[in-house]
Design a protein around this motif. Structure first.
Motif, PDB file in Angstrom:
ATOM      1  N   ARG A  36      11.336  11.404   9.006  1.00  0.00           N
ATOM      2  CA  ARG A  36       9.942  11.507   9.433  1.00  0.00           C
ATOM      3  C   ARG A  36       9.701  10.768  10.742  1.00  0.00           C
ATOM      4  O   ARG A  36       8.769  11.092  11.485  1.00  0.00           O
ATOM      5  CB  ARG A  36       9.018  10.971   8.339  1.00  0.00           C
ATOM      6  N   ARG A  64       8.194  10.540  16.655  1.00  0.00           N
ATOM      7  CA  ARG A  64       7.339  11.693  16.405  1.00  0.00           C
ATOM      8  C   ARG A  64       6.122  11.311  15.568  1.00  0.00           C
ATOM      9  O   ARG A  64       5.155  12.072  15.507  1.00  0.00           O
ATOM     10  CB  ARG A  64       8.150  12.764  15.663  1.00  0.00           C
ATOM     11  N   ASP A  68       4.166  14.011  18.201  1.00  0.00           N
ATOM     12  CA  ASP A  68       5.286  14.931  18.071  1.00  0.00           C
ATOM     13  C   ASP A  68       5.340  15.825  19.301  1.00  0.00           C
ATOM     14  O   ASP A  68       4.514  16.729  19.476  1.00  0.00           O
ATOM     15  CB  ASP A  68       5.132  15.779  16.798  1.00  0.00           C
ATOM     16  N   ARG A  71       5.318  19.771  19.025  1.00  0.00           N
ATOM     17  CA  ARG A  71       4.177  20.449  18.405  1.00  0.00           C
ATOM     18  C   ARG A  71       3.078  20.634  19.443  1.00  0.00           C
ATOM     19  O   ARG A  71       2.927  19.829  20.365  1.00  0.00           O
ATOM     20  CB  ARG A  71       3.632  19.641  17.224  1.00  0.00           C
ATOM     21  N   ASN A  75      -1.856  21.288  16.513  1.00  0.00           N
ATOM     22  CA  ASN A  75      -1.122  21.247  15.254  1.00  0.00           C
ATOM     23  C   ASN A  75      -1.530  20.007  14.456  1.00  0.00           C
ATOM     24  O   ASN A  75      -1.555  18.899  14.996  1.00  0.00           O
ATOM     25  CB  ASN A  75       0.383  21.217  15.533  1.00  0.00           C
ATOM     26  N   THR A  77       0.071  18.262  12.434  1.00  0.00           N
ATOM     27  CA  THR A  77       1.146  17.274  12.312  1.00  0.00           C
ATOM     28  C   THR A  77       1.494  16.630  13.646  1.00  0.00           C
ATOM     29  O   THR A  77       2.518  15.958  13.753  1.00  0.00           O
ATOM     30  CB  THR A  77       2.409  17.923  11.710  1.00  0.00           C
ATOM     31  N   ALA A  80       0.913  11.063  13.077  1.00  0.00           N
ATOM     32  CA  ALA A  80       0.908  10.527  11.726  1.00  0.00           C
ATOM     33  C   ALA A  80      -0.527  10.176  11.327  1.00  0.00           C
ATOM     34  O   ALA A  80      -1.419  10.065  12.173  1.00  0.00           O
ATOM     35  CB  ALA A  80       1.795   9.287  11.651  1.00  0.00           C
ATOM     36  N   ASP A  81      -0.741   9.979  10.036  1.00  0.00           N
ATOM     37  CA  ASP A  81      -2.094   9.711   9.526  1.00  0.00           C
ATOM     38  C   ASP A  81      -2.762   8.544  10.241  1.00  0.00           C
ATOM     39  O   ASP A  81      -3.946   8.610  10.590  1.00  0.00           O
ATOM     40  CB  ASP A  81      -2.037   9.424   8.021  1.00  0.00           C
ATOM     41  N   ARG A  84      -3.978   9.695  13.573  1.00  0.00           N
ATOM     42  CA  ARG A  84      -5.082  10.661  13.469  1.00  0.00           C
ATOM     43  C   ARG A  84      -6.412   9.977  13.200  1.00  0.00           C
ATOM     44  O   ARG A  84      -7.473  10.507  13.548  1.00  0.00           O
ATOM     45  CB  ARG A  84      -4.806  11.683  12.368  1.00  0.00           C
TER      46      ARG A  84
END
Length: 245
Positions: A36, A64, A68, A71, A75, A77, A80-81, A84
């Motif tokens: 991950r 990433r 990332d 992406r 996107n 993803t 990461a949380d 975000r």
């Protein structure tokens, strides 16, 4: 395509988190060290290919999880949380400092190679975890491409055949474990560049080959040698290549 140049990229080459964002990942060292956080072995493979062909290499070691690079910005993803949850302004700063410069560097390398050689083969180096969500991935090497682009189909057919001839013990699959036309750097470049000048392939290597007990240097050499055969390139990368269908 005639006498294409070669550009190698690696979007998930490391798990580095810049100092300003390390607090977001406190206590997540295990995640950063996992698939991950980055693609184990992907950068080594990219460096092997770039050295073997004297090719341009563009790579990043930023995790990433922060952003990332493979992406699109819409996107879910992309981050990461923990990222975000940041205010939009701070997320834009991450894009400005890491994402946009990388994309611009790759695009510049691709366009310059097209200007110099008339066409380009772009290889994006990745790796995948042997098991995901309890399901075993049944491949050693994956070659990802857009099946709507005949040049990409033909190159991956030749590459698969050449790699299996060199290493018949390997399981080599096309558009596995992911679909080559999915959201990614190669898909973005396809929208900008026609199939007459751009061939974009994602190379996926099973993580197990990077671990102890597997002959990782030999696999990297086999991948490079089989690619040379698939491209019908001469042994000396300084020599001109014949036209590629």
């Amino acid at each position: 395509m005639t006498r294409p140049g070669l550009v190698i990229t690696c979007e998930h080459g490391g798990n580095h988190i810049p100092g300003a964002y390390r607090h977001l990942f406190q206590g997540q060292e295990a995640v950063l060290q996992s698939h991950r956080g980055f693609d184990p072995g992907a950068l080594e493979m990219a460096e092997t290919l770039a050295e073997a062909f004297g090719a341009v290499l563009v790579s990043s070691t930023v995790s990433r999880l922060l952003v990332d690079l493979n992406r699109s910005t819409h996107n879910p993803t992309l981050h990461a949380d923990a990222v975000r949850r940041l205010p939009a302004e701070q997320r834009q700063e991450i894009l400005t400092h890491f994402y946009q410069p990388y994309r611009a560097q790759v695009e510049q390398a691709i366009r310059q190679t097209i200007a110099d050689c008339g066409a380009v083969v772009h290889l994006s180096s990745h790796s995948f975890t042997p098991e995901l969500n309890g399901r075993l991935r049944k491949a050693d090497v994956g070659l990802l491409y857009d099946p709507r682009r005949p040049g990409e189909v033909a190159l991956c057919q030749r590459w698969k055949a050449a790699l299996l001839a060199a290493a018949p013990n390997l399981t080599v699959r096309r558009n596995y474990p992911y679909a080559g036309k999915g959201d990614g750097l190669t898909a973005w470049l396809r929208r900008c560049l026609g199939p007459d000048v751009y061939v974009g392939i994602e190379l996926e290597i099973n993580h197990k080959h990077v671990e102890a007990g597997h002959d990782w240097p030999t696999l990297r050499r086999q991948v490079a040698e089989s690619l040379r055969e698939a491209l019908s390139l001469p042994t000396d990368p300084a020599q001109p290549a014949p036209p590629t269908p």
